[in-house]
Structures are given as C-alpha cells and as structure tokens.
Design an enzyme around this catalytic site. Sequence first.
Site, mmCIF file in Angstrom:
data_model
loop_
_atom_site.group_PDB
_atom_site.id
_atom_site.type_symbol
_atom_site.label_atom_id
_atom_site.label_comp_id
_atom_site.label_asym_id
_atom_site.label_seq_id
_atom_site.Cartn_x
_atom_site.Cartn_y
_atom_site.Cartn_z
ATOM 1 N N ASN A 24 86.034 134.464 89.963
ATOM 2 C CA ASN A 24 85.385 133.828 91.116
ATOM 3 C C ASN A 24 85.763 132.358 91.135
ATOM 4 O OD1 ASN A 24 84.150 136.267 91.490
ATOM 5 N ND2 ASN A 24 82.057 135.544 91.159
ATOM 6 N N GLU A 84 79.399 136.663 86.769
ATOM 7 C CA GLU A 84 79.181 135.268 86.392
ATOM 8 C C GLU A 84 78.085 135.074 85.342
ATOM 9 O OE1 GLU A 84 78.608 132.813 89.856
ATOM 10 O OE2 GLU A 84 80.639 133.164 90.552
ATOM 11 N N HIS A 111 74.202 141.580 89.088
ATOM 12 C CA HIS A 111 74.408 140.322 89.817
ATOM 13 C C HIS A 111 73.043 139.622 89.896
ATOM 14 C CE1 HIS A 111 77.281 138.259 92.871
ATOM 15 N NE2 HIS A 111 76.232 137.464 92.754
ATOM 16 N N TYR A 121 85.646 128.694 93.588
ATOM 17 C CA TYR A 121 85.227 127.954 94.783
ATOM 18 C C TYR A 121 85.795 126.548 94.836
ATOM 19 C CZ TYR A 121 82.037 131.756 95.715
ATOM 20 O OH TYR A 121 81.532 132.998 96.008
ATOM 21 N N ARG A 137 83.027 144.998 97.466
ATOM 22 C CA ARG A 137 82.398 144.670 96.187
ATOM 23 C C ARG A 137 80.918 144.406 96.440
ATOM 24 N NH1 ARG A 137 81.533 139.501 93.567
ATOM 25 N NH2 ARG A 137 81.296 139.792 91.330
ATOM 26 N N GLU A 163 85.676 136.697 94.111
ATOM 27 C CA GLU A 163 84.935 135.878 95.094
ATOM 28 C C GLU A 163 85.715 134.609 95.378
ATOM 29 O OE1 GLU A 163 80.837 134.727 94.305
ATOM 30 O OE2 GLU A 163 80.376 136.734 93.539
HETATM 31 C C1 GBH Z 1 78.708 132.708 93.267
HETATM 32 O O1 GBH Z 1 78.225 131.737 92.426
HETATM 33 C C2 GBH Z 1 77.797 133.878 93.221
HETATM 34 O O2 GBH Z 1 78.381 134.967 92.531
HETATM 35 C C3 GBH Z 1 77.305 134.314 94.550
HETATM 36 O O3 GBH Z 1 76.222 135.160 94.400
HETATM 37 C C4 GBH Z 1 76.988 133.089 95.381
HETATM 38 O O4 GBH Z 1 76.350 133.422 96.586
HETATM 39 C C5 GBH Z 1 78.278 132.398 95.650
HETATM 40 O O5 GBH Z 1 78.996 132.149 94.483
HETATM 41 C C6 GBH Z 1 78.131 131.093 96.423
HETATM 42 O O6 GBH Z 1 77.397 130.159 95.704
HETATM 43 O O7 GBH Z 1 82.875 125.973 90.927
HETATM 44 O O8 GBH Z 1 83.957 124.349 89.583
HETATM 45 O O9 GBH Z 1 82.898 123.655 91.655
HETATM 46 C C7 GBH Z 1 78.880 130.498 92.450
HETATM 47 C C8 GBH Z 1 78.586 129.741 91.208
HETATM 48 C C9 GBH Z 1 79.304 128.068 89.794
HETATM 49 C C10 GBH Z 1 79.808 127.801 92.095
HETATM 50 C C11 GBH Z 1 79.463 126.616 89.572
HETATM 51 C C12 GBH Z 1 79.881 126.334 91.925
HETATM 52 C C13 GBH Z 1 80.249 124.565 90.432
HETATM 53 C C14 GBH Z 1 81.406 124.172 89.640
HETATM 54 N N1 GBH Z 1 78.918 128.370 91.136
HETATM 55 N N2 GBH Z 1 80.240 126.002 90.614
HETATM 56 S S1 GBH Z 1 82.885 124.560 90.509
#
Ligand code: GBH
Length: 475
Positions: free
Chosen positions: A295, A168, A123, A297, A79, A374
């Site tokens: 995505n 996103e 992106h 995390y 991707r 992701e």
């Molecule tokens: C992604 O964004 C991006 O697509 C990527 O480019 C980036 O490098 C990668 O992640 C790492 O940061 O998720 O509930 O804990 C991540 C966007 C959105 C992640 C808000 C953290 C905080 C709330 N982020 N999030 S939660």
Amino acid sequence: MTIDPRVFPDGFVFGSATASYQIEGAAREDGRGPSIWDTFSHTPGNVWHGDTGDVACDHYHRMDEDLDLMAHLGLQAYRFSLAWPRIIPGGTGAVNQAGLDYYSRLIDGLLQRGIDPVATLYHWDLPQPLEDRGGWASRATAEAFAGYAEVVDAAFGDRIGTWTTLNEPWCSAYLGYGQGVHAPGRREPAAALAAVHHLNLAHGLGTQALRATSTGDPRYSVTLNFHVARPGGDGGEEAMRRIDALANRAFTGPMLRGEYPADLLEDTVAVTDWSFVRDGDLAEIRQPIDVLGVNYYSTVTVRLWDGEGEMTRNDGHAPAAEGTAWPGAAQEVEFLPQPGPSTAMGWNIAPDGLTDLLVSLSEQFPDQPLMVTENGAAFDDVVGPDGTIDDSERTDYLRRHFLAARDALDRGVDLRGYFVWSLLDNFEWSFGYSKRFGIVRVNFDTLHRTLKASAHWYRRLIASRSVTVADEGWR
Ligand code: GBH
C-alpha cells in the site's frame, strides 16, 4: 492528443479495494458482534464529528448494486475484507452462519461477473471480546486468528483467488496501541511492540491454517504499508534507518527472512526486551507467500531532532500524545512538512516514491512477486450543477501513480497488479466521512452512488490496458 500509450503486460490485474468496517454498515445486524472500531467510534472525541461505521455506505444491503458498479468499471479483481465479528462474534468459539452466508453471496456475485475475489481476513475490525482479553498485545489474539483463518478457509477457500492475512499491521500496532489515534486507542509503547510481534505471528499461523485446509488453489499474501522516507537535513540518513527498521523491516524481517533486525531490537531496548518472542515463533512467522501486497500513498521527509524547540511531527496523522507516536529511538525523528502539492489528507503527491519502493523491495526480496494493493487520494470533490463530479486531481494522481508502477515494470520489478483505493467514498477511520477517497461518490444522506470522472477514466484505462502520458499535461 494521445502520445506514448503505455501498455500493461498480459496478466497484470486492474482492481479496486475497500474494507468491511469502512463500507458495510449493518453493524448490529444478523448476529454481528461489536468490534474495537464500534467501541472506538462510539466513544466521544475519537472520530471527526462523532462519525461511526453504523451505516457507512450501507454496502451490506446494497451489495448487488455495488457488484454491478464493479462489473461496469470492468474490474478484474476486487479486494475486500471479511469482518471477523460477523463470522465469529466472540473472536473465538461459535461461528455465525449468517455472517458466512453474507460473504458467500458476495464471493459468488464476484465470480458470476468474472471478478477475482481478493479477500483480506483482518482490516482492523477486531472482535471486542478479544480486545477485552488484551487485544494484539496478547498472544492469544494471534492464536484466535489462526482459528478464524480455518473457519473462513473451510467456507470460502474453494472460491478465493487470493487470501491476504492482514492489512497494514503497522497501523494496527502503532496507531492502535502506541499513538492511540486508531482503535483500540491505547497509548502504550511496549504494547505497540508486543502487537507488532503478535500480528506477525497471526500472519504466520494464519497463513499455515489457510494452507492446511484449502480445497481450492488460492494465492497467499499479506499487505504492508511501507514508509518511504527521504532525508531532510542533519541526521537524515540515520532518521531514515530508524523509521525503516520500525515501520518496514519489523514486518518484512520476520515474515520474509525469519528474523527481527538487530538494529530494531537495539533501537527499542529502552521500551521492551522482546521477551514475548518465544522460541520457534520466527519459524512459524516466516511463510512463503505468493505475492506481497504494497500500500502506497506518499513519502515522508525525516531528520534527527536537534533538541531545540518543538518537534515537527508532520507524519500524516492526528497529533499524538507527547512521546507515544513512535516507540524507542524513532521518537527523536522529526517528520518535516513536505514541499509541493498534497492531497486533502495533507499527504504529499510523490509518484516517484512508488517506483522507488517497488524497486527497493524487489532488490531486497528478489524472488517475491509484488502487488499494489492500495493507492489513491482524498480530495474535496465538488458536485457540479448537472450532478457530475469532475475530480481531475484524483485522475491526475492515479494516472501518475499508474505510470510510476509502469516504470517499475520497466525496471524489472515483478509487479502483478494494482488496486485503486477506493471503489467508494467511505468511513475514513478517525477522519470519519470528512475525507473522500472513492472513484465513486457516495451521498451519505441518500446513500446514492455516482461515478466520478476518475471512475470513467479508470474504466477506459482497464479497457485499453494502457495509461497515456502526456494528454493532460502532467509529468
Ligand atoms: C490505508 O491506510 C488503509 O488501509 C485504508 O483503510 C485507508 O482508508 C486508506 O489507507 C486511506 O487512509 O504513507 O509515508 O505518507 C493508510 C495508512 C499510513 C497512510 C501512514 C499515511 C503516512 C506516512 N497510512 N501514512 S506515508
């Protein structure tokens, strides 16, 4: 000792992900125009240490080496994103053939190695000329996106496995136009909500443009980052509702149901009257998609602010200017520090949140196939004296999230695949090169690549198509 190997079903796709501005470098080469991230990163105070994507991983010049790495890992899909300012430097108008040629070589290199190309159109690297005309706060940007979609589909539609319109849009709208911690760095709550709508519209118009011209048989998709919120005290359930409306249903509502949720409109009534939504827009936005990219995390823990003292805003981003983080009623939501282990980003490690999210999405949208586009983690990797990188925390993180995805399959979720973020250490947006998400280390002085232990582990996982539960004592 291996106990209970958990096998993934046939057809489940194992991949890895990157994004153009984070890895390519070559920011001024072969006719590429400036993007909002060039402008933002070159403006002092925006990015850690003044880092920029000028060179990044130099993937632009090291494509063949990186393709060989992917083949070595056994990736079934890759991707990546196309840089709009490489292809149409002005945002609209003249097409830069050198930009098309570059991605054509990448796509052919993937296909030669049996790797399925999963291409994201956007992106976050918006051509700067479009921002100069209002950016995502302006409807013209959504219309320009549809023109860009036609161009890339005519060039690559015969060879792409999956098209993804946006990555996103939550980040583009709220971090870029509300909180100002991402490009273009604007702090205008009303513009952030206009950006939400114009990103939704771009997805709808873009998907239609891709479909109209396709010569091949690609799948169509969009990738969203969902907020998985847990209640953290008084007003926890109400706080969760507000975040769900603004972060999640503001996108799934129009894209998958053809409507903005009524509670979202009420929650934001003090910020905007949503008059930028024109008759017919919602029908344009709602397009059938073959797969919804997810995505994930971490989770957040929320409650309503009681008005006493300072608000806690532990939502995983650089501190926001007062009052601009979340527009409307969600401004009163407190994000509490999370218990338990976290990554180098300060994001808590919560694999159960991934299972819950996938189950919840499949309940809300029963016939919608899903894909984890992701998931991954930043840690402070240490290079050993022999040059090896024993990133066991990352391997543990990934193993537990693969198991969480496997649990979702057991619970009936139609999950088609999983992409590790990221293949390479890269430019981590406002954190610059200070945060490493790669399963492959990049030395940013020599640009040398080294497989971390997690990459060797992932290679074995793909080869066996199974993830083991208890061999490292986790879970
Ligand atoms: C992604 O964004 C991006 O697509 C990527 O480019 C980036 O490098 C990668 O992640 C790492 O940061 O998720 O509930 O804990 C991540 C966007 C959105 C992640 C808000 C953290 C905080 C709330 N982020 N999030 S939660």
